[in-house]
Design an enzyme around this catalytic site. Structure first.
Site, short mmCIF file in Angstrom:
data_model
loop_
_atom_site.label_atom_id
_atom_site.label_comp_id
_atom_site.label_asym_id
_atom_site.label_seq_id
_atom_site.Cartn_x
_atom_site.Cartn_y
_atom_site.Cartn_z
N ILE A 88 -6.34 31.54 25.57
CA ILE A 88 -7.30 31.20 26.80
C ILE A 88 -6.33 30.19 27.55
O ILE A 88 -6.46 29.85 28.82
CB ILE A 88 -8.58 30.68 26.53
CG1 ILE A 88 -9.25 30.85 27.63
CG2 ILE A 88 -8.53 29.41 25.82
CD1 ILE A 88 -10.12 32.18 27.89
N ASP A 89 -5.65 29.50 26.86
CA ASP A 89 -4.68 28.33 27.37
C ASP A 89 -3.44 28.79 28.10
O ASP A 89 -2.66 28.09 28.98
CB ASP A 89 -4.29 27.17 26.63
CG ASP A 89 -5.52 26.52 25.80
OD1 ASP A 89 -6.54 26.69 26.16
OD2 ASP A 89 -5.37 25.74 24.85
N TYR A 130 -16.86 27.01 26.21
CA TYR A 130 -17.31 28.00 25.14
C TYR A 130 -17.86 29.43 26.11
O TYR A 130 -17.76 30.55 25.29
CB TYR A 130 -17.96 27.69 24.05
CG TYR A 130 -17.51 26.86 23.14
CD1 TYR A 130 -16.54 27.25 22.20
CD2 TYR A 130 -17.63 25.27 23.52
CE1 TYR A 130 -15.68 26.35 21.44
CE2 TYR A 130 -16.64 24.36 22.36
CZ TYR A 130 -15.77 25.09 21.70
OH TYR A 130 -15.15 24.13 20.77
N ASP A 136 -0.55 30.62 18.89
CA ASP A 136 0.22 30.06 18.13
C ASP A 136 0.34 30.16 16.68
O ASP A 136 1.45 30.39 16.00
CB ASP A 136 0.99 28.72 18.70
CG ASP A 136 -0.17 27.78 18.58
OD1 ASP A 136 -1.44 28.27 18.61
OD2 ASP A 136 0.10 26.59 18.93
N GLY A 151 -9.28 30.75 18.44
CA GLY A 151 -10.28 30.58 19.19
C GLY A 151 -10.53 32.12 19.88
O GLY A 151 -9.66 32.98 19.92
N GLY A 211 -7.79 23.85 27.50
CA GLY A 211 -6.34 23.64 27.96
C GLY A 211 -5.94 22.54 26.78
O GLY A 211 -5.85 21.25 27.16
N1 LIG Z 1 2.08 27.27 10.35
C1 LIG Z 1 1.29 28.14 9.98
N2 LIG Z 1 1.28 28.76 8.69
C2 LIG Z 1 0.48 29.60 8.08
N3 LIG Z 1 -0.72 29.84 8.70
C3 LIG Z 1 -1.12 29.04 9.99
C4 LIG Z 1 -0.05 28.46 10.48
N4 LIG Z 1 -0.53 27.92 11.70
C5 LIG Z 1 -2.07 28.51 11.57
N5 LIG Z 1 -2.01 29.25 10.71
C6 LIG Z 1 -3.47 29.96 10.11
O1 LIG Z 1 -3.68 30.96 11.40
C7 LIG Z 1 -4.99 31.06 11.69
C8 LIG Z 1 -5.09 30.84 13.15
O2 LIG Z 1 -4.57 29.48 13.77
P1 LIG Z 1 -5.27 28.64 14.59
O3 LIG Z 1 -6.76 28.38 14.13
O4 LIG Z 1 -4.53 27.39 15.13
O5 LIG Z 1 -5.62 29.39 16.04
P2 LIG Z 1 -4.54 30.00 16.80
O6 LIG Z 1 -3.99 31.58 16.45
O7 LIG Z 1 -3.46 29.19 17.13
O8 LIG Z 1 -5.40 30.34 18.35
P3 LIG Z 1 -5.66 29.38 19.28
O9 LIG Z 1 -4.64 28.40 19.55
O10 LIG Z 1 -5.87 30.08 20.45
O11 LIG Z 1 -7.07 28.52 18.79
C9 LIG Z 1 -5.50 30.07 10.96
O12 LIG Z 1 -6.12 30.80 9.75
C10 LIG Z 1 -4.54 29.00 10.42
O13 LIG Z 1 -4.75 28.53 9.33
O1 LIG Z 2 -13.86 24.70 18.92
P1 LIG Z 2 -12.80 25.48 18.53
O2 LIG Z 2 -12.94 27.12 17.99
O3 LIG Z 2 -11.93 24.82 17.37
O4 LIG Z 2 -11.73 25.62 19.71
C1 LIG Z 2 -11.17 24.76 20.50
C2 LIG Z 2 -10.07 25.03 20.95
O5 LIG Z 2 -9.96 26.69 21.14
C3 LIG Z 2 -8.83 26.84 22.27
O6 LIG Z 2 -10.24 27.65 23.10
C4 LIG Z 2 -7.69 27.76 21.96
O7 LIG Z 2 -8.45 28.96 21.64
C5 LIG Z 2 -8.55 25.73 22.86
O8 LIG Z 2 -8.46 25.76 24.41
C6 LIG Z 2 -9.46 24.81 22.41
O9 LIG Z 2 -9.15 23.49 22.15
MG LIG Z 3 -3.14 27.55 18.50
#
Ligand SMILES: Nc1ncnc2c1ncn2[C@@H]1O[C@H](COP(=O)(O)OP(=O)(O)OP(=O)(O)O)[C@@H](O)[C@H]1O
Ligand SMILES: O=P(O)(O)OC[C@H]1O[C@](O)(CO)[C@@H](O)[C@@H]1O
Ligand SMILES: [Mg+2]
Length: 447
Positions: A209-210, A362, A180, A88, A254
């Protein structure tokens, strides 16, 4: 996991033998603050906890301090670096990109810095995203832009293909900015690099952001998010006060952690109910949310409610669980559910009211960072560069006990940071709002 069980050892690609170019005095004069690897920041700040460990003959766990080292691993004249932003959006992404690029270019003399477009997709040829050359000129005016100049994406990509791509581009340091999920992907990429015997450093810069990344006390963009959320709350309060029995309902981001909702509610003490994922509540019943809201509105003429998007997901148990492309659970809209339930509750009781529902989610995460976050990003980005240049790998640059530190990537992804329902933040929210437990004696949710 207890802090004393955390392995704080940082991996390196090999011995750092090259004197850092930062040792040279700059034209402007002034020195550089070098950090030795044995400078450490304790995980515990509480003296009692440290004494307790001493009694049990356990060493107090400590993180390696971040900052420039006297010796570096990579030769700046030959080094190529890559940056990618995933997941995000978050205020401050462009600030991080800028500070990494400026530190690499001006201080270390690294001239080849490549921006990967649209998250992990950018490594995979089939998507056809071209890379971007990052130079001081190309990042000069990006701070006023929200979002990420590199873009982002969700969705799993093949780790081996990503490493193939890094090899093709002759990358020495990969900076991964994300939450994460990104850090879990970064850890797998670092492992695949080791298996292939490559010398590529992977440095994580936690973005959320969370504010929910474990072992990261403060994450960039959170301060900005609180600022903007507070403005939304202020608007909701004005709307609520202006109309008879006015109710302002605001939904904030969140997913599993209610830090944004809880903190923003404290920024202005005019919120009456805060609902977060960590604390369950009842909607119906004598001590449920609706009866409490009715009491507040009829007694005081208006009310303000802040709900975190991950709160009350147990009210959707009859619906199928869905996932996004990255495997994150797609949340059902608790804001809309509460809006409908509030409207029908007051209608059934024949109480006239005026409800305004505001969802700034957003807007908050895509706007530029505030000054405080900009300063924070400047430190974080530069420390990420120092870590990579010294040949350290598979680490996350974090902020802990008011210091920038190195945390092993695998430790950060073991769990999420959450609001402690028995802790000071939540206790203060309860004091400020005056809200009750919002739980009936024998709650239907507990049965
Ligand atoms: N366990 C994992 N192993 C490999 N790739 C992963 C794993 N978890 C997530 N990814 C990849 O990492 C990228 C980011 O993951 P995700 O969309 O969950 O966002 P994020 O980094 O957790 O950020 P946010 O939680 O703030 O949205 C994606 O391309 C996703 O496919
Ligand atoms: O709509 P999207 O891009 O999947 O993201 C929503 C999620 O991304 C976050 O903003 C984390 O990046 C969460 O708070 C929210 O649930
Ligand atoms: Mg995440």
């Amino acid at each position: 996991m207890r802090f004393e069980d955390i392995d704080t050892t940082i991996q390196t690609l090999g011995e750092a033998k090259i004197p850092s170019p930062l040792l040279q005095p700059t034209e402007r004069g002034g020195g550089t603050y070098f950090v030795d690897d044995d400078e450490r920041i304790l995980l515990h700040v509480n003296q009692k906890e440290v004494a307790e460990l001493k009694k049990r003959d356990l060493p107090a766990p400590a993180f390696e301090s971040a900052g420039p080292r006297r010796k570096i691993y990579f030769d700046p004249s030959k080094l190529r670096c890559a940056l990618v932003t995933c997941g995000g959006l978050c205020p401050g992404l462009n600030d991080i990109i800028r500070s990494v690029v400026l530190e690499l270019h001006h201080r270390y003399g690294v001239k080849h810095i490549c921006g990967i477009r649209h998250g992990l997709q950018g490594f995979i040829p089939k998507y056809g995203h071209s890379t971007v050359d990052l130079t001081p000129e190309s990042v000069v005016s990006i701070l006023d832009k929200g979002g990420s100049i590199l873009g982002s994406s969700r969705g799993d990509q093949d780790i081996e293909e990503i490493v193939d791509s890094l090899e093709r581009m002759h990358i020495g340091i990969l900076f991964m900015i994300g939450g994460d999920g990104t850090l879990a992907a970064a850890s797998k990429i670092a492992d695949a690099i080791t298996t292939r015997g490559l010398k590529i450093s992977v440095i994580g810069i936690p973005k959320t952001i969370d504010n929910d990344v474990y072992l990261v006390a403060r994450s960039f963009g959170f301060d900005t998010a609180v600022d903007i959320a507070t403005q939304a709350i202020s608007g909701a309060h004005n709307e609520a006060e202006a109309y008879p029995n006015g109710i302002g309902l605001i939904k904030l981001m969140g997913r599993e952690s209610g830090f944004l909702a809880a903190t923003a509610a404290l920024a202005r003490q005019d919120v009456n109910f805060v609902l977060i994922p960590e604390v369950s509540f009842d909607i119906d019943g004598p001590n449920g949310f609706l009866d409490n809201l009715e009491e507040r509105v009829t007694q005081r003429g208006h009310a303000v409610v802040v709900v975190a998007e991950g709160a009350g997901q147990e009210f959707f148990l009859d619906r199928q669980t869905q996932h996004d492309a990255s495997g994150n659970v797609k949340l059902y809209d608790i804001g809309l559910l509460l809006k409908d339930r509030i409207l029908s509750h007051f209608q059934e009781r024949g109480i006239p009211m005026s409800l305004k529902y505001i969802d700034p989610s957003y807007i908050i995460r895509s706007l530029p960072a505030n000054s405080n976050d900009r300063v924070f990003c400047s430190f974080l980005g530069r420390d990420a560069v120092h870590a990579g240049m010294s040949g350290k790998t598979k680490l996350v640059v974090s902020h802990w006990n008011n210091h920038f530190v190195h945390v092993p990537m695998d430790q950060v992804i073991t769990q999420r940071k959450k609001v402690d329902p028995a802790g000071k933040l939540w206790a203060t929210v309860l004091e400020a709002t005056g809200q009750s437990s919002l739980k009936n004696p024998t709650s239907p949710n507990e049965e």
